[in-house]
Every structure is written in structure tokens, then in C-alpha cells.
Design a protein around this motif. Structure first.
Motif, PDB file in Angstrom:
ATOM      1  N   THR A  52      31.830  36.419   4.784  1.00 22.45           N
ATOM      2  CA  THR A  52      30.597  36.656   4.442  1.00 22.45           C
ATOM      3  C   THR A  52      29.642  36.240   5.415  1.00 22.45           C
ATOM      4  O   THR A  52      28.565  36.384   5.474  1.00 22.45           O
ATOM      5  CB  THR A  52      30.004  36.277   2.903  1.00 22.45           C
ATOM      6  N   GLY A  53      30.123  35.050   6.248  1.00 24.38           N
ATOM      7  CA  GLY A  53      29.265  34.914   7.315  1.00 24.38           C
ATOM      8  C   GLY A  53      29.847  33.779   8.164  1.00 24.38           C
ATOM      9  O   GLY A  53      30.848  33.173   7.652  1.00 24.38           O
ATOM     10  N   PHE A  54      29.408  33.539   9.329  1.00 21.28           N
ATOM     11  CA  PHE A  54      29.716  32.454  10.282  1.00 21.28           C
ATOM     12  C   PHE A  54      28.427  31.480  10.438  1.00 21.28           C
ATOM     13  O   PHE A  54      27.298  32.086  10.597  1.00 21.28           O
ATOM     14  CB  PHE A  54      30.298  32.946  11.750  1.00 21.28           C
ATOM     15  N   GLN A  55      28.749  30.324  10.124  1.00 22.11           N
ATOM     16  CA  GLN A  55      27.625  29.275  10.436  1.00 22.11           C
ATOM     17  C   GLN A  55      27.611  28.389  11.776  1.00 22.11           C
ATOM     18  O   GLN A  55      28.746  27.852  11.544  1.00 22.11           O
ATOM     19  CB  GLN A  55      27.221  28.669   9.256  1.00 22.11           C
ATOM     20  N   MET A  56      26.617  28.154  12.342  1.00 16.85           N
ATOM     21  CA  MET A  56      26.726  27.289  13.454  1.00 16.85           C
ATOM     22  C   MET A  56      25.986  25.765  13.166  1.00 16.85           C
ATOM     23  O   MET A  56      25.029  26.007  12.304  1.00 16.85           O
ATOM     24  CB  MET A  56      26.508  27.909  14.863  1.00 16.85           C
ATOM     25  N   ALA A  57      26.120  25.024  14.195  1.00 22.92           N
ATOM     26  CA  ALA A  57      25.296  23.912  14.250  1.00 22.92           C
ATOM     27  C   ALA A  57      23.689  24.379  14.106  1.00 22.92           C
ATOM     28  O   ALA A  57      23.282  25.035  14.689  1.00 22.92           O
ATOM     29  CB  ALA A  57      25.676  23.036  15.492  1.00 22.92           C
ATOM     30  N   GLY A  58      22.981  23.663  13.338  1.00 19.41           N
ATOM     31  CA  GLY A  58      21.705  23.593  13.029  1.00 19.41           C
ATOM     32  C   GLY A  58      21.434  24.574  11.736  1.00 19.41           C
ATOM     33  O   GLY A  58      20.262  24.782  11.509  1.00 19.41           O
ATOM     34  N   GLU A  59      22.333  25.097  11.195  1.00 16.41           N
ATOM     35  CA  GLU A  59      22.278  26.081  10.097  1.00 16.41           C
ATOM     36  C   GLU A  59      22.401  25.374   8.730  1.00 16.41           C
ATOM     37  O   GLU A  59      23.326  24.442   8.713  1.00 16.41           O
ATOM     38  CB  GLU A  59      22.924  27.625  10.264  1.00 16.41           C
ATOM     39  N   ILE A  60      21.834  25.865   7.608  1.00 13.94           N
ATOM     40  CA  ILE A  60      22.224  25.561   6.346  1.00 13.94           C
ATOM     41  C   ILE A  60      23.312  26.239   5.614  1.00 13.94           C
ATOM     42  O   ILE A  60      23.244  27.275   5.794  1.00 13.94           O
ATOM     43  CB  ILE A  60      20.720  25.575   5.616  1.00 13.94           C
TER      44      ILE A  60
ATOM     45  N   HIS B 106      14.265  29.478  -7.808  1.00 15.46           N
ATOM     46  CA  HIS B 106      15.466  29.207  -6.861  1.00 15.46           C
ATOM     47  C   HIS B 106      16.742  29.913  -7.402  1.00 15.46           C
ATOM     48  O   HIS B 106      17.482  30.354  -6.593  1.00 15.46           O
ATOM     49  CB  HIS B 106      15.759  27.783  -6.770  1.00 15.46           C
ATOM     50  N   ARG B 107      16.939  29.982  -8.664  1.00 15.57           N
ATOM     51  CA  ARG B 107      17.931  30.654  -9.187  1.00 15.57           C
ATOM     52  C   ARG B 107      17.753  32.333  -8.820  1.00 15.57           C
ATOM     53  O   ARG B 107      18.860  32.670  -8.535  1.00 15.57           O
ATOM     54  CB  ARG B 107      18.258  30.516 -10.677  1.00 15.57           C
ATOM     55  N   ILE B 108      16.846  32.607  -9.128  1.00 13.93           N
ATOM     56  CA  ILE B 108      16.502  33.994  -8.633  1.00 13.93           C
ATOM     57  C   ILE B 108      16.869  34.289  -7.369  1.00 13.93           C
ATOM     58  O   ILE B 108      17.442  35.545  -6.882  1.00 13.93           O
ATOM     59  CB  ILE B 108      15.228  34.665  -9.297  1.00 13.93           C
ATOM     60  N   LEU B 109      16.070  33.543  -6.392  1.00 13.95           N
ATOM     61  CA  LEU B 109      16.597  33.804  -5.047  1.00 13.95           C
ATOM     62  C   LEU B 109      18.224  33.678  -4.607  1.00 13.95           C
ATOM     63  O   LEU B 109      18.626  34.681  -3.976  1.00 13.95           O
ATOM     64  CB  LEU B 109      15.736  32.696  -4.249  1.00 13.95           C
ATOM     65  N   SER B 110      18.694  32.814  -5.153  1.00 11.59           N
ATOM     66  CA  SER B 110      20.222  32.451  -5.050  1.00 11.59           C
ATOM     67  C   SER B 110      20.995  33.737  -5.563  1.00 11.59           C
ATOM     68  O   SER B 110      21.945  34.020  -4.931  1.00 11.59           O
ATOM     69  CB  SER B 110      20.563  31.188  -5.593  1.00 11.59           C
ATOM     70  N   ARG B 111      20.519  34.060  -6.781  1.00 11.09           N
ATOM     71  CA  ARG B 111      21.241  35.257  -7.338  1.00 11.09           C
ATOM     72  C   ARG B 111      21.320  36.351  -6.564  1.00 11.09           C
ATOM     73  O   ARG B 111      22.173  37.071  -6.185  1.00 11.09           O
ATOM     74  CB  ARG B 111      20.474  35.563  -8.762  1.00 11.09           C
ATOM     75  N   GLU B 112      19.997  36.895  -5.708  1.00  4.76           N
ATOM     76  CA  GLU B 112      19.863  37.641  -5.043  1.00  4.76           C
ATOM     77  C   GLU B 112      21.031  37.618  -3.533  1.00  4.76           C
ATOM     78  O   GLU B 112      21.603  38.537  -3.179  1.00  4.76           O
ATOM     79  CB  GLU B 112      18.584  37.803  -4.374  1.00  4.76           C
ATOM     80  N   ILE B 113      21.209  36.442  -3.462  1.00  2.88           N
ATOM     81  CA  ILE B 113      22.032  36.173  -2.367  1.00  2.88           C
ATOM     82  C   ILE B 113      23.486  36.634  -2.503  1.00  2.88           C
ATOM     83  O   ILE B 113      24.356  37.075  -2.018  1.00  2.88           O
ATOM     84  CB  ILE B 113      22.004  34.696  -1.874  1.00  2.88           C
ATOM     85  N   VAL B 114      23.771  35.865  -3.876  1.00  7.17           N
ATOM     86  CA  VAL B 114      25.186  36.302  -4.514  1.00  7.17           C
ATOM     87  C   VAL B 114      25.551  37.728  -4.469  1.00  7.17           C
ATOM     88  O   VAL B 114      26.469  38.104  -4.171  1.00  7.17           O
ATOM     89  CB  VAL B 114      25.435  35.546  -5.658  1.00  7.17           C
ATOM     90  N   ARG B 115      24.533  38.435  -5.173  1.00  9.28           N
ATOM     91  CA  ARG B 115      24.644  39.739  -5.261  1.00  9.28           C
ATOM     92  C   ARG B 115      24.767  40.660  -3.893  1.00  9.28           C
ATOM     93  O   ARG B 115      25.778  41.395  -3.795  1.00  9.28           O
ATOM     94  CB  ARG B 115      23.179  40.355  -5.956  1.00  9.28           C
ATOM     95  N   ASP B 116      24.049  40.242  -2.953  1.00  8.94           N
ATOM     96  CA  ASP B 116      24.095  40.764  -1.623  1.00  8.94           C
ATOM     97  C   ASP B 116      25.663  40.612  -1.138  1.00  8.94           C
ATOM     98  O   ASP B 116      26.111  41.408  -0.393  1.00  8.94           O
ATOM     99  CB  ASP B 116      23.179  40.121  -0.614  1.00  8.94           C
ATOM    100  N   GLN B 117      26.084  39.311  -1.262  1.00 10.49           N
ATOM    101  CA  GLN B 117      27.425  38.928  -0.740  1.00 10.49           C
ATOM    102  C   GLN B 117      28.392  39.760  -1.429  1.00 10.49           C
ATOM    103  O   GLN B 117      29.510  40.326  -0.849  1.00 10.49           O
ATOM    104  CB  GLN B 117      27.341  37.582  -0.759  1.00 10.49           C
ATOM    105  N   ASN B 118      28.325  40.051  -2.792  1.00 17.04           N
ATOM    106  CA  ASN B 118      29.205  40.917  -3.323  1.00 17.04           C
ATOM    107  C   ASN B 118      28.989  42.398  -2.888  1.00 17.04           C
ATOM    108  O   ASN B 118      30.261  42.972  -2.940  1.00 17.04           O
ATOM    109  CB  ASN B 118      29.142  40.836  -4.862  1.00 17.04           C
ATOM    110  N   ILE B 119      28.165  42.841  -2.482  1.00 18.45           N
ATOM    111  CA  ILE B 119      28.132  44.106  -1.755  1.00 18.45           C
ATOM    112  C   ILE B 119      28.748  44.119  -0.595  1.00 18.45           C
ATOM    113  O   ILE B 119      29.302  45.252  -0.279  1.00 18.45           O
ATOM    114  CB  ILE B 119      26.560  44.770  -1.883  1.00 18.45           C
ATOM    115  N   MET B 120      28.682  43.064  -0.003  1.00 15.75           N
ATOM    116  CA  MET B 120      29.325  42.907   1.254  1.00 15.75           C
ATOM    117  C   MET B 120      30.938  43.165   1.126  1.00 15.75           C
ATOM    118  O   MET B 120      31.387  43.715   2.121  1.00 15.75           O
ATOM    119  CB  MET B 120      28.865  41.675   2.123  1.00 15.75           C
TER     120      MET B 120
END
Lengths: 210, 210
Positions: A52-60, B106-120
Motif C-alpha cells: 500500500t505504500g513505500f515510506q522514506m526518511a522524514g515520513e510518518i 482522529h478515528r474518522i480520519l484514520s478510518r478513511e485511510i483504512v478504507r482507501d487502502q482496502n480499495i487499493m
DNA sequence: TGTTAATTTTGACATATATCAAGTCGTAAG
DNA sequence: CTTACGACTTGATATATGTCAAAATTAACA
């Protein structure tokens, strides 16, 4: 900012191949990559896997875990890495004291959403060579931001991993790389990559819509 | 909670086809959908378009705008909708007063991230029929959560829009629907859909990995 | 309510990418 | 330094999905 420094602790070194967190692990912290390169991947029930992603130095990294207090993907070091840990509860606490910090966190979370949606665009509407061009340009840009050369860098991942990320098989990745090289847009030799013509690569995206 | 009520204001009714926000608009608020159905889509420079999500009553929309203070996608009403506006600055302010609210955001924002990754995962590794099955199951689940029937509902979007979301052409969507119907897993007639066998649909995903 | 436009289905065919296979190359371990 | 394994490239072929086209159905609008 001194408070933030206080919050962040060195978690240590992760050797190539080691795992920062796994899907199912309890979520407790975000991680800042000080040096090195990570990949994140989801595993389906049926064993299917998607980078789902590649993360490099400086990223969270680690934001997937907030929603359910459990990580939903694996984070694997693609080379030796140095990691800092940011305990999330304490980050939230501090965010309440420092509005700019709170705002910053929100921006980071939202940036991840926007990033993922752009990958959806890539996966949903681009052909193999366009995907690869977009991928290389994205790496290039991120290297530039971090002060590294935008035109000459090492790929830290295998063709297989690139393929998983881009929704392609490794053979297709290899062929697309070869073709971009024939077109004099890039030079690849193993993992070292040189971009010969940034505008040319950009033009490569959107040549023909699906 | 009274404070939160105070924050949220009715923004009004959006007719079918009207636009809640556009890519490039200044970000000022999140929106809660009270009734109705939306789609969000990105437009590439080269005119390519990708539906990034469908949102239903009870869901929150607009989080893409936080990262750069500018929306990065369009939100379009797929039927007549009622919308509430949540000014983001004030939500952040209130979050500092109310830790549970902050945590919820924060949960809502993160849920959106998880959702998008599942679509990926879906876009990167599933075949047409699997994607469609996953899509229908996702809708089913969300309807169930909102108290509607999980096995019988209206599709509010065109085959074309489903296709864009799933990275498929509309003809492929149509064929896949027909095939699921032949297999007695669903009944489709125009936009009305009935799931005849939830376990069967689930089994459909992951039959054969790419 | 009639007319038109949009959506959907289905078929025939084209094509991009996957699959299978063989061989080369590079890197890591002994 | 040698060996061996994994990574990569390239070719031949298969296949899922895209493309083009026509007809049927539905929805929108006057």
C-alpha cells in the motif's frame, strides 16, 4: 517544541527485512522514519497481498492503526532503518495544548487520504507504463523534497514489490522499465535508476486514457 | 454534546446532480450527510476521472481538504440530499476542550485511510467479478449499520460510475452483474439490487488470485 | 402523455497484461 | 573465491477486460 522533543523517543534500529508492526498489533504510536526505507502491505484472508505504500526518511508511518486501535497492515524495513516513536495518546494530549501541533497532525492524516486517493486514480485508470512513470515521478519528487537528487536514486524494493504496489506483475514492471529505457526517458541498471528526461516522463502519463 | 450541536448547522438541501464542493475550493468544513447519497471523484489533468467513493446518510465527507486547505476532489449528489456543515476550525477548537471528540475525529480520519487502502487492495489484486462482489458486500454492510436492509437496496449510481470506482468499464460491470445473477447470487433489475446469498458472494472474493 | 436522451445489455472482436518458461545476472553465504 | 539462490529479463502464448456497435430498456422532460 521542547515538549514535542520530549515526546519523541528513539525506538532504535530496524534491520533490513524486520517488521516495525504487523496487522493485528495493538496501536500505540506513530513512527517517524529517521533513516531508511519501509513498505506497508495488507494481507487478504485468502493470502493475497498488496503493497500500500513505500515510506522514506522524514515520513510518518502507522496512521492506519488509529481507527480501531489495531494496525491493519504490516510495516517492513526494506533496508536498515532508524525509527522514532511518537506515543499517540501523548501526542493527542500535547495537541490539545498546542493548536499548531494539532493542526499539523490533522494535515498529516489528511495528506495520507489524498495520497491514497491518487493511488486509486493510478490503479483505476492508468496503463502499465503510465503507472510506472507516475511511480518514478512520485519517488523523484519525494527525494527532491528531502534534499536528495530527484534524477538519480536507488530503488529499495524488488520488481515484485513495485508490481504489487502498482497492481502489475513483476514481468510487466520489468518490461515497462525496459521500454522507458528504450525511449531514452530513464536509465535502469538493477536497482539504480536515473531519470534522463523529467518532462518526457510526465508526458508519458495520460498519453492515452483507458 | 450540546456544544457540538451548536457547532453543526444545517446547510440545506442538495438536488440530484448538484455539487457540494469542487476540487480547488477552499476547505472550510466537513459535511455530515443527513439523508441521500454522494459520490466523490478526482479529475486528472488529462481529463481522466476516477470515482473515489460513494457516501451515504450518516457518513462524513470532505476530509481530503484538510491537508492543503483546498479540496482535492468533487462531491456530487447522486440523489436529493440533506447536508449538515461542521466548520473545521471550530471542530478543532472544540476537540481541544473535549478529548473524546478529538479522539473521534482522529478515528474518522484514520478510518478513511483504512478504507482507501482496502480499495487499493481491490483495484490492485482482484478480478472484475470479485471487485463487484466486494463492492456489493461493502454497500450491504453499510446499509445494515444504518438500519436498512442489507440484502435489498437501490443502487444510486450508474454502471459507469460503479465502473470508474472499481477500475472497470461499464460493459464489464454490466456483464459481471449479469453473471452474478446467472449464478443465483444476486437479483438485479435496473438499479434495484437484491442479494440472494451473502455467503456465496463472500466466497466469490478470492476464488482465484491474480 | 408522448418524445427524446440516457442508460443498460449483449455480441463480436481487439489488445494489454498475465502466465509460463528459460536463461542471465547479481548478491549473500559458506 | 566459489557456490547457490533469489532477482531480473525476455520470449511465446493465454486470457481477462477493453473497444466498438447495435438494440432494448428506462428515465427525463416538454
Amino acid at each position: 517544541m521542547a515538549l514535542l522533543d520530549d515526546l519523541i523517543t528513539r525506538k532504535g534500529v530496524y534491520r533490513h527485512g524486520s517488521i516495525l508492526y504487523r496487522s493485528g498489533d495493538k496501536f500505540q504510536a506513530l513512527y517517524a522514519i529517521r533513516t531508511g526505507f519501509f513498505k506497508t502491505q495488507i494481507l487478504n484472508e485468502d493470502g493475497r497481498e498488496q503493497v500500500t505504500g513505500f515510506q522514506m526518511a522524514g515520513e510518518i508511518i502507522g496512521m492506519d492503526g488509529i481507527s480501531s486501535d489495531t494496525h491493519t497492515c504490516d510495516a517492513v524495513a526494506l533496508e536498515d532503518c532508524e525509527i522514532c516513536e511518537i506515543p499517540f495518546n501523548r501526542l493527542e494530549d500535547l495537541g490539545r495544548e498546542l493548536p499548531p501541533l494539532q493542526r499539523h497532525l490533522h494535515r498529516i492524516l489528511s495528506r495520507e487520504i489524498v495520497r491514497d486517493q491518487n493511488i486509486m486514480l493510478l490503479l483505476g485508470s492508468m496503463r502499465a507504463e503510465e503507472r510506472l512513470a507516475a511511480f518514478l515521478l512520485n519517488l523523484s519528487q519525494r527525494f527532491a523534497i528531502r534534499g536528495y537528487s530527484p534524477t538519480s536514486f536507488q530503488l529499495r524494493m524488488t520488481r515484485q514489490e513495485i508490481g504489487s504496489y502498482l497492481g502489475l506483475k513483476l514481468e510487466t514492471v520489468s518490461r515497462a522499465l525496459s521500454h522507458l529505457q528504450e525511449s531514452k526517458l530513464i536509465n535502469v541498471r538493477n536497482r539504480s535508476l536515473e531519470i534522463l528526461c523529467l518532462p518526457g516522463l510526465q508526458a508519458c502519463i495520460g498519453k492515452r486514457a483507458r
